[in-house]
Design an enzyme around this catalytic site. Sequence first.
Site, PDB file in Angstrom:
ATOM      1  N   ASP A  29      45.472 -80.629  43.675  1.00 50.06           N
ATOM      2  CA  ASP A  29      46.546 -79.729  44.097  1.00 50.06           C
ATOM      3  C   ASP A  29      46.512 -78.498  43.199  1.00 50.06           C
ATOM      4  O   ASP A  29      46.287 -78.616  41.984  1.00 50.06           O
ATOM      5  CB  ASP A  29      47.920 -80.400  43.998  1.00 50.06           C
ATOM      6  CG  ASP A  29      49.011 -79.516  44.582  1.00 50.06           C
ATOM      7  OD1 ASP A  29      49.190 -79.530  45.811  1.00 50.06           O
ATOM      8  OD2 ASP A  29      49.678 -78.795  43.812  1.00 50.06           O
ATOM      9  N   GLU A  31      48.514 -74.653  42.307  1.00 52.18           N
ATOM     10  CA  GLU A  31      49.644 -73.738  42.472  1.00 52.18           C
ATOM     11  C   GLU A  31      49.100 -72.326  42.297  1.00 52.18           C
ATOM     12  O   GLU A  31      48.252 -72.081  41.429  1.00 52.18           O
ATOM     13  CB  GLU A  31      50.743 -74.015  41.441  1.00 52.18           C
ATOM     14  CG  GLU A  31      51.329 -75.426  41.499  1.00 52.18           C
ATOM     15  CD  GLU A  31      52.009 -75.745  42.809  1.00 52.18           C
ATOM     16  OE1 GLU A  31      52.527 -74.810  43.458  1.00 52.18           O
ATOM     17  OE2 GLU A  31      52.030 -76.935  43.192  1.00 52.18           O
ATOM     18  N   HIS A 167      56.277 -79.102  43.245  1.00 56.53           N
ATOM     19  CA  HIS A 167      55.456 -77.898  43.091  1.00 56.53           C
ATOM     20  C   HIS A 167      54.876 -77.754  41.685  1.00 56.53           C
ATOM     21  O   HIS A 167      54.671 -76.641  41.207  1.00 56.53           O
ATOM     22  CB  HIS A 167      56.255 -76.657  43.476  1.00 56.53           C
ATOM     23  CG  HIS A 167      56.693 -76.680  44.916  1.00 56.53           C
ATOM     24  ND1 HIS A 167      55.832 -76.531  45.969  1.00 56.53           N
ATOM     25  CD2 HIS A 167      57.929 -76.869  45.460  1.00 56.53           C
ATOM     26  CE1 HIS A 167      56.504 -76.617  47.100  1.00 56.53           C
ATOM     27  NE2 HIS A 167      57.766 -76.823  46.827  1.00 56.53           N
ATOM     28  N   ASP A 172      52.258 -83.229  42.321  1.00 54.97           N
ATOM     29  CA  ASP A 172      52.023 -83.133  43.763  1.00 54.97           C
ATOM     30  C   ASP A 172      50.759 -83.892  44.154  1.00 54.97           C
ATOM     31  O   ASP A 172      50.708 -84.521  45.231  1.00 54.97           O
ATOM     32  CB  ASP A 172      51.903 -81.674  44.186  1.00 54.97           C
ATOM     33  CG  ASP A 172      53.256 -80.981  44.306  1.00 54.97           C
ATOM     34  OD1 ASP A 172      54.276 -81.618  43.984  1.00 54.97           O
ATOM     35  OD2 ASP A 172      53.290 -79.804  44.725  1.00 54.97           O
TER      36      ASP A 172
END
Length: 260
Positions: A29, A31, A167, A172
Amino acid sequence: MTIVLKAGKVYGLRKMSNIDNIKNYTVIDLEMTGLSAKNDKIIEIGAARVRGGEIVDTISTLVNPKQHIPQRVQELTGITDSDVENAADMDEAVDNLLNFIGDDIILGQNVTFDYSFLKQWAVNHKRTLSLNAYDTLKIARKCLPAEQSKKLEDLCEYFGVSRENAHRALDDAIETKQIFEKLLALMDEKGEPVESKPLVYKAKKQTPATAHQVRQLKELMAEYGIADVISWDNLTRSQASRLYDEYRSKYINMCVDGSE
């Protein structure tokens, strides 16, 4: 299915389940500062290596995007400019992630989105990148009711998966693994196999902004007193063009409106 034989006779059929077959992969994951692989940057990387269905290793890395993190992203992730000021360099962080993944199939929620940022980086650095993946978003669309939201937070609620640090990349990623296992069980009930698919994202190599673009943009910013939050060393031609048009439209319109 596997045919079970004994003394040359067929005694029955045994279904090979997704849960039994899919036990080794790396879940990721990322960001980012925004939604565009061309214009935005990674600010956090999370990944977990899964072997035999269990997490055996993880990485969690803040990344310095060398550009301002928009306020909405700071509010969503809790990651601020000061948090990433001394964080890992983008090249080092992405290279480390790709080495961590190795030859694994990857797992992610809407994984093509994360892959687009990795692919853009790879193209910019003349690196070959070709990965196969399982996507919890696509699997959820196959086996859950149409009216059920397929966002990660809603899938967590649907399956009763705890979500404490929304987040944040590693959290996540771990939640995505848990959702994946729930989805595999549902697909087993339906008797449908889950297969990894090649990830496809077309990216063009980005070139640095020209000296003319840099000079033009700096002159415009000086004229209208625009705060300098640009990472000039990493500025591309497309980014310089976009910023110039954006600033020119915004500040000229402000001046016109203020004079009326």
